[in-house]
Design an enzyme around this catalytic site. Structure first.
Site, PDB file in Angstrom:
ATOM      1  N   ASP A 212     150.565 144.741  66.512  1.00 45.12           N
ATOM      2  CA  ASP A 212     150.045 143.619  67.293  1.00 45.12           C
ATOM      3  C   ASP A 212     151.097 142.614  67.745  1.00 45.12           C
ATOM      4  OD1 ASP A 212     150.652 142.673  64.801  1.00 45.12           O
ATOM      5  OD2 ASP A 212     148.658 141.960  64.305  1.00 45.12           O
ATOM      6  N   GLU A 259     156.425 149.264  51.551  1.00 43.37           N
ATOM      7  CA  GLU A 259     155.731 150.396  52.169  1.00 43.37           C
ATOM      8  C   GLU A 259     155.949 151.697  51.391  1.00 43.37           C
ATOM      9  OE1 GLU A 259     153.503 149.844  54.313  1.00 43.37           O
ATOM     10  OE2 GLU A 259     154.075 147.770  54.739  1.00 43.37           O
ATOM     11  N   HIS A 262     153.266 152.085  48.952  1.00 43.98           N
ATOM     12  CA  HIS A 262     152.048 152.699  49.501  1.00 43.98           C
ATOM     13  C   HIS A 262     152.209 154.212  49.618  1.00 43.98           C
ATOM     14  CE1 HIS A 262     150.024 149.004  50.177  1.00 43.98           C
ATOM     15  NE2 HIS A 262     150.747 148.602  51.209  1.00 43.98           N
TER      16      HIS A 262
END
Length: 344
Positions: A212, A259, A262
């Site tokens: 975004d 990350e 994850h």
């Protein structure tokens, strides 16, 4: 007088890591912030029963990150009971004052740059835990010693950081996790054949999770055994804040370490100092694993035989010590400004 001068000379060393000092650093102005998140400022002090333009956008934000159902939510500008419950849950998870309304501390947290993984896409085994896993506790499984290969895309990258510096940042990030669990990470040249594929992408890049823009969603990764780790190419990534002067710069190594958590199967942690905490401020570095991170990943993979938990505990303790020292220095400087000499 000499002790005071000595303390004044040392003050920058202590204050550089202190949150009060950090608050005085240059921060991104409004033009840097993702437009939709910046517009949330108009919602300050909105509460149940109010109707304010922009509440519908914030409802979409909450649905994206797991605080409202993605379908069935009343996506209007009405501050209804369901939305109040979502705000309360958000405040609880982030350790904010639970007011049920959009106070300044809640809006500041909402606008913080963060990871794109939903906070509800994870589960905890019991209420005592802080660390979390993806539903079903997926993890990498291989016969014999676990070895995972990784590669940074040769095309999906950024041109203002040397490729060698990007590779070095990821090498250090993977090494942190390898220190605590019996998993070996091997960098390979063949991108398509790698278990973990790293790339910088902009906007809608085909995985159903579009980026975004600047200082919104920084990156995202998928649960095992997907191996996809994507960073928003719109961010101003930094490997050295001494060289990168942008007030919107984001530390690549910190985000990479998060990350990778994850990729290994860890979800978000509510522990603010943990690497797996979901948000990261511009020009903030947070790449060192904390106790919560280590306990979580070891619950999935076991402990590395050579790992000593004391090293993590010492790191936590030294960080606390620096914060206390910073508070003492600020006190001394304040007294000095008033003409009061403090002996320490």
């Amino acid at each position: 007088m000499l002790p005071l001068l000595f303390l004044l000379l040392l003050a920058p060393l202590f204050l550089s890591s202190h949150p009060l000092y950090a608050a005085a650093r240059p921060v991104p102005d409004g033009d840097h912030q993702t437009d939709t998140w910046r517009s949330f400022d108009r919602l300050l002090d909105a509460k149940r029963g109010s109707h304010v333009a922009g509440v519908a956008d914030l409802k979409r934000y909450f649905a994206r990150f797991g605080y409202l159902p993605e379908s069935g939510a009343n996506l209007t500008d009405s501050y209804d009971e369901l939305f109040e419950s979502a705000v309360t849950l958000y405040q609880t998870r982030f350790g904010l004052p639970v007011t049920g309304k959009l106070d300044s501390s809640t809006l500041a947290q909402i606008k913080s740059p963060r990871c794109g993984v939903s906070d509800s896409a994870v589960n905890r085994v019991n209420s005592e835990q802080k660390f979390a896993f993806f539903p079903g506790e997926p993890r990498w499984a291989r016969p014999g010693p676990l070895v995972l290969t990784y590669a940074v895309s040769p095309t999906a990258t950024v041109d203002y950081i040397p490729r060698a510096d990007v590779a070095a940042a990821f090498r250090r990030a993977f090494a942190r996790w390898a220190q605590v669990i019996p998993v070996r990470f091997v960098e390979v040249a063949e991108y398509e054949a790698a278990d973990v594929k790293v790339g910088f992408y902009g906007g809608d890049h085909g995985d159903g999770e579009p980026f975004d823009g600047v200082l919104g969603v920084l990156a995202h990764a998928f649960s095992p055994e997907s191996g996809r780790l994507h960073l928003d190419a719109a961010e101003r990534w930094a490997v050295d804040f001494g060289r990168e002067k942008s007030d919107a710069a984001v530390d690549l190594e910190s985000v990479a370490t998060h990350e990778i958590g994850h990729v290994l199967g860890l979800g978000h942690s509510p522990v603010r100092d943990a690497v797996m905490y979901p948000s990261l401020k511009p020009r903030q570095r947070k790449a060192e694993l904390r106790v919560d991170d280590v306990e979580g990943v070891q619950a999935l993979y076991g402990s590395n035989p050579g790992f000593q938990f004391s090293s993590i505990l010492e790191s936590d303790t030294s960080s606390s010590g620096r914060r206390r020292a910073g508070i003492n220095i600020i006190f001394v400087l304040a007294m000095a400004a008033m003409g009061i000499v403090v002996c320490m």
